[in-house]
Design a protein around this motif. Structure first.
Motif, PDB file in Angstrom:
ATOM      1  N   ARG A   7       0.849  -1.214   0.000  1.00 57.50           N
ATOM      2  CA  ARG A   7       0.000   0.000   0.000  1.00 57.50           C
ATOM      3  C   ARG A   7       0.879   1.257   0.000  1.00 57.50           C
ATOM      4  N   GLY A  34      -2.266  -3.754   5.330  1.00 53.66           N
ATOM      5  CA  GLY A  34      -3.193  -2.856   6.018  1.00 53.66           C
ATOM      6  C   GLY A  34      -4.625  -3.221   5.671  1.00 53.66           C
ATOM      7  N   ILE A  53       5.093  -5.928   3.822  1.00 52.26           N
ATOM      8  CA  ILE A  53       5.302  -5.213   2.564  1.00 52.26           C
ATOM      9  C   ILE A  53       6.439  -4.218   2.777  1.00 52.26           C
ATOM     10  N   GLU A  65      12.383  -6.621   2.248  1.00 55.05           N
ATOM     11  CA  GLU A  65      13.230  -5.663   2.992  1.00 55.05           C
ATOM     12  C   GLU A  65      13.467  -4.443   2.097  1.00 55.05           C
ATOM     13  N   SER A  66      12.864  -3.350   2.507  1.00 53.13           N
ATOM     14  CA  SER A  66      12.834  -2.165   1.639  1.00 53.13           C
ATOM     15  C   SER A  66      14.232  -1.622   1.307  1.00 53.13           C
TER      16      SER A  66
HETATM   17  N1  LIG Z   1      12.090  -4.037   7.640  1.00 50.31           N
HETATM   18  C1  LIG Z   1      10.972  -4.215   6.731  1.00 50.31           C
HETATM   19  C2  LIG Z   1       9.695  -3.810   7.455  1.00 50.31           C
HETATM   20  C3  LIG Z   1       8.456  -4.189   6.685  1.00 50.31           C
HETATM   21  C4  LIG Z   1       7.208  -3.801   7.435  1.00 50.31           C
HETATM   22  O1  LIG Z   1       7.135  -3.914   8.665  1.00 50.31           O
HETATM   23  N2  LIG Z   1       6.205  -3.332   6.676  1.00 50.31           N
HETATM   24  C5  LIG Z   1       4.947  -2.944   7.288  1.00 50.31           C
HETATM   25  C6  LIG Z   1       4.397  -1.689   6.592  1.00 50.31           C
HETATM   26  S1  LIG Z   1       5.465  -0.288   6.807  1.00 50.31           S
HETATM   27  C7  LIG Z   1       3.919  -4.037   7.106  1.00 50.31           C
HETATM   28  O2  LIG Z   1       4.084  -4.925   6.292  1.00 50.31           O
HETATM   29  N3  LIG Z   1       2.837  -3.976   7.907  1.00 50.31           N
HETATM   30  C8  LIG Z   1       1.751  -4.906   7.793  1.00 50.31           C
HETATM   31  C9  LIG Z   1       0.693  -4.444   6.850  1.00 50.31           C
HETATM   32  O3  LIG Z   1       0.817  -3.397   6.192  1.00 50.31           O
HETATM   33  O4  LIG Z   1      -0.336  -5.156   6.780  1.00 50.31           O
HETATM   34  C10 LIG Z   1      11.213  -3.355   5.465  1.00 50.31           C
HETATM   35  O5  LIG Z   1      11.941  -2.367   5.572  1.00 50.31           O
HETATM   36  O6  LIG Z   1      10.715  -3.703   4.385  1.00 50.31           O
END
Ligand SMILES: N[C@@H](CCC(=O)N[C@@H](CS)C(=O)NCC(=O)O)C(=O)O
Length: 206
Positions: A7, A34, A53, A65-66
């Motif tokens: 998203r 989300g 994501i 991993e972004s």
């Molecule tokens: N370290 C990972 C963190 C990924 C992460 O925690 N993404 C969050 C969004 S910022 C996520 O997937 N949240 C669950 C969701 O959106 O349903 C990265 O940098 O990609």
């Protein structure tokens, strides 16, 4: 075509989309995570067992991993001024990118959840104050660094600016009493001049 799953209001997705836009890449993004869901299915977890994501799909490559995705896009597709001239510059870019992820991201996430994702009456003011103090400590380090340069590695934007720059939108737009950090503010103003930044990062905070 390169595909990104995630998203657009996720800071980690914003990093990837902003980087891709700076490199002039054609990327198709699907809303996942989300309220959109789709990140806890077996098919998604086969790509990213964390269920998070962003996920990038580029041909045979599936990557999560972004910061790793930003590095990959630069390694694979960079041309012109974005090409870092030496291993030293690449290492310094990695330093600031990793510092964001391991250090700045923590208080910024705490602050975001308190100020954006929590109703005013349910906020924990102690947590808000602690996050502001901690984040201020780190933004002050960047402020000192930016006193003698326009962007994190010097006079041109690079991948080093991507994670911190994405977070800087939140820092400058969430409602709280911001400390005066003139060099961070001037750097952020330079980012805001870019349509790539406005279109991919400056998305309403939700
Ligand atoms: N370290 C990972 C963190 C990924 C992460 O925690 N993404 C969050 C969004 S910022 C996520 O997937 N949240 C669950 C969701 O959106 O349903 C990265 O940098 O990609």
């Amino acid at each position: 075509m390169i595909k990104v799953l995630g998203r657009d209001n996720s800071v980690n997705v914003q990093k990837v989309m902003w980087c891709a836009a700076e490199l002039g890449l054609d990327v198709a993004r699907d809303d996942v995570g989300g309220p959109f869901g789709g990140n806890h299915t077996d098919a998604f977890r086969a790509m990213n067992p964390n269920g998070t994501i962003p996920v990038l799909i580029d041909g045979e490559l599936i990557l999560w991993e972004s910061n790793a995705i930003v590095r990959y896009l630069c390694d694979q597709y960079v041309t012109g001024p974005w090409a870092l001239p030496s291993a030293q510059q690449t290492a310094l870019a990695g330093q600031w990118m990793d510092w964001y992820l391991t250090t700045m991201h923590l208080p910024m996430t705490a602050l975001f959840w308190q100020l954006v994702r929590t109703e005013a009456q349910a906020r924990d003011e102690a947590k808000v104050d602690a996050a502001i103090n901690e984040a201020t400590k780190f933004w002050s380090i960047l402020d000192q660094h930016l006193a003698t340069r326009n962007f994190i590695l010097g006079e041109t934007l690079s991948m080093a600016d991507i994670p911190l720059g994405s977070s800087a939108y939140r820092w400058h737009t969430m409602e709280f009493e911001r400390p005066d950090l003139p060099n961070v503010k001037a750097w952020w103003d330079r980012l805001v001049e870019r349509s790539t930044y406005r279109e991919n990062v400056m998305i309403p905070l939700t």
